[in-house]
Enzyme design. Structure first.
Site, mmCIF file in Angstrom:
data_model
loop_
_atom_site.group_PDB
_atom_site.id
_atom_site.type_symbol
_atom_site.label_atom_id
_atom_site.label_comp_id
_atom_site.label_asym_id
_atom_site.label_seq_id
_atom_site.Cartn_x
_atom_site.Cartn_y
_atom_site.Cartn_z
ATOM 1 N N CYS A 101 35.463 38.342 38.030
ATOM 2 C CA CYS A 101 35.855 39.047 39.038
ATOM 3 C C CYS A 101 34.516 39.012 39.998
ATOM 4 O O CYS A 101 34.905 39.100 40.971
ATOM 5 C CB CYS A 101 36.749 39.900 39.374
ATOM 6 N N CYS A 199 44.448 43.749 36.276
ATOM 7 C CA CYS A 199 45.484 43.575 37.730
ATOM 8 C C CYS A 199 46.524 42.724 37.746
ATOM 9 O O CYS A 199 47.594 42.728 38.129
ATOM 10 C CB CYS A 199 44.141 43.119 38.760
#
Length: 391
Positions: A101, A199
């Site tokens: 990410c 997440c």
């Protein structure tokens, strides 16, 4: 400077944005929307970048007094992080989605858009420091507070990306001081818990989530001699170092517990063995990058420290770049050299797919994705390799 403050909705990014304003910069806040579907990201203290976090970031921006926007990066996030995570596990690797990410979203897609819009830098709440060398080249260093240091997850940044980074919290001695500052500034996120876990797996059940995405296929669990000692429901559900949940039908001759040593997706087998066999004497990977100027004479062995997890202790080692065996199918097409690291003491719990970050002193030299490991266990000479993946 004109600065884009990436605001996750947590206390660190909020204080970082406030400090940027206080330093006299022209600051704009932005929150990254990483999913268009409610319920697909973790909420509360366990996730990041949710609707809840967006609202927290909005309130912080209002108090700080800066413009605030939400940018939809959900398509990029799915392709570069979620799909990559699935592909890596399917190939028998243990990926780090937070590294991906940072590499693909926060410091690539976001940074590219910020530069295109005329911003001079992107500010984040990461605990790391930037230093320019004598020639003005940026170097990434550990934060002053090693307990909170986040330079590991920033090891994927390139020299060009570092030129546009701004880390206002790098010299802060402790997280407690950041929370106290947030309280003084009237920021409602002052006592918001830190985010953790993956997440995009809402309930935290990675095994079940992967099974839903790629299906389950039973296979054999074998020991290092090749003897079948159990059966699994899907090789992707296992990771190196795992002990629990193996359900082995045949105990070890010495009665000692066994651990996952290797995952082989092509043959759909999981290899287990004694804890000693987790000792790794060499790691290597062809997918590497330098954080700033490369190490001089990197083809020769140089002393360094290697860190293989965000919260792991660094281990003294030697490293160098070496040619890749052209017959080694483990590597992606196009790789001709690999980073090779030999730790002074064996590493434990290392798996292909993890990220190894190289340090010289406090400076981050670079990183690589581990493609292969070599056992340091006297009773085991195997080399664990990830499956070949074409570029």
């Amino acid at each position: 400077m004109k600065i884009l403050a990436a605001m996750s909705g947590g206390v660190d990014s909020a204080v970082a944005a406030a400090r940027a304003v206080e330093a006299g910069h022209d600051v704009v806040g932005v929150h990254l929307a990483l999913s268009r579907m409610p319920g697909t990201l973790r909420t509360g203290s366990r996730g990041c970048c949710t609707i809840e976090d967006s609202m927290d970031a909005q309130r912080a921006a209002n108090i700080i007094g800066i413009p605030y926007y939400v940018w939809d990066f959900s398509d990029r996030f799915k392709e570069d992080v979620v799909d990559d995570f699935i592909a890596e596990y399917t190939a028998g690797r243990t990926p780090n989605p937070c590294m991906r990410c940072n590499e693909k979203i926060k410091f690539a897609a976001l940074l590219d858009k910020a530069i295109a819009l005329g911003f001079d830098a992107v500010a984040t709440g990461h605990y790391a420091t930037l230093v320019n060398d004598a020639a003005g080249n940026p170097e990434l260093h550990r934060a002053s507070a090693w307990a909170k240091d986040q330079s590991y997850v920033l090891g994927v940044l390139t020299s060009e990306q570092l030129r546009y980074c701004y880390f206002p919290l790098g010299e802060t001695p402790s997280k407690a001081l950041v929370r106290a500052e947030a309280e003084e500034r009237g920021l409602g996120v002052a006592n918001k818990p830190d985010s953790h876990d993956i997440c995009f797996i809402p309930d935290g059940d990675t095994r079940g989530w992967l099974a839903d995405k790629v299906g389950e296929k039973t296979g054999e669990i074998i020991d290092t001699d090749g003897a079948v000692v159990g059966e699994h429901q899907g090789a992707h559900s296992y990771t190196v170092g795992q002990r629990r949940g193996l359900s082995l039908g045949r105990p070890a001759p010495d009665g000692r517990p066994r651990f996952v040593l290797e995952v082989r997706p092509v043959s759909n087998t999981v290899v287990v063995g004694p804890v000693e066999a987790l000792a790794i004497g060499e790691i290597a990977g062809g997918r590497y990058s330098w954080a700033g100027e490369p190490q001089a004479d990197a083809n020769e062995w140089f002393d360094c420290e290697v860190q293989i997890r965000a919260h792991a202790d660094p281990v003294a080692a030697r490293a160098r770049l070496a040619p890749i065996d052209p017959n080694a199918e483990v590597y992606r097409v196009g790789a001709t050299t690999e980073f090779v690291v030999v730790p002074n003491e064996p590493l434990t719990g290392v798996a292909p797919g993890q990220t190894a970050v190289i340090y010289v002193g406090t400076r981050v030299m670079g990183q690589f994705t581990i493609d292969r490991t070599v056992s340091a266990y006297a009773g085991d000479s195997h080399t664990a390799e990830a499956e070949a993946v074409s570029a």
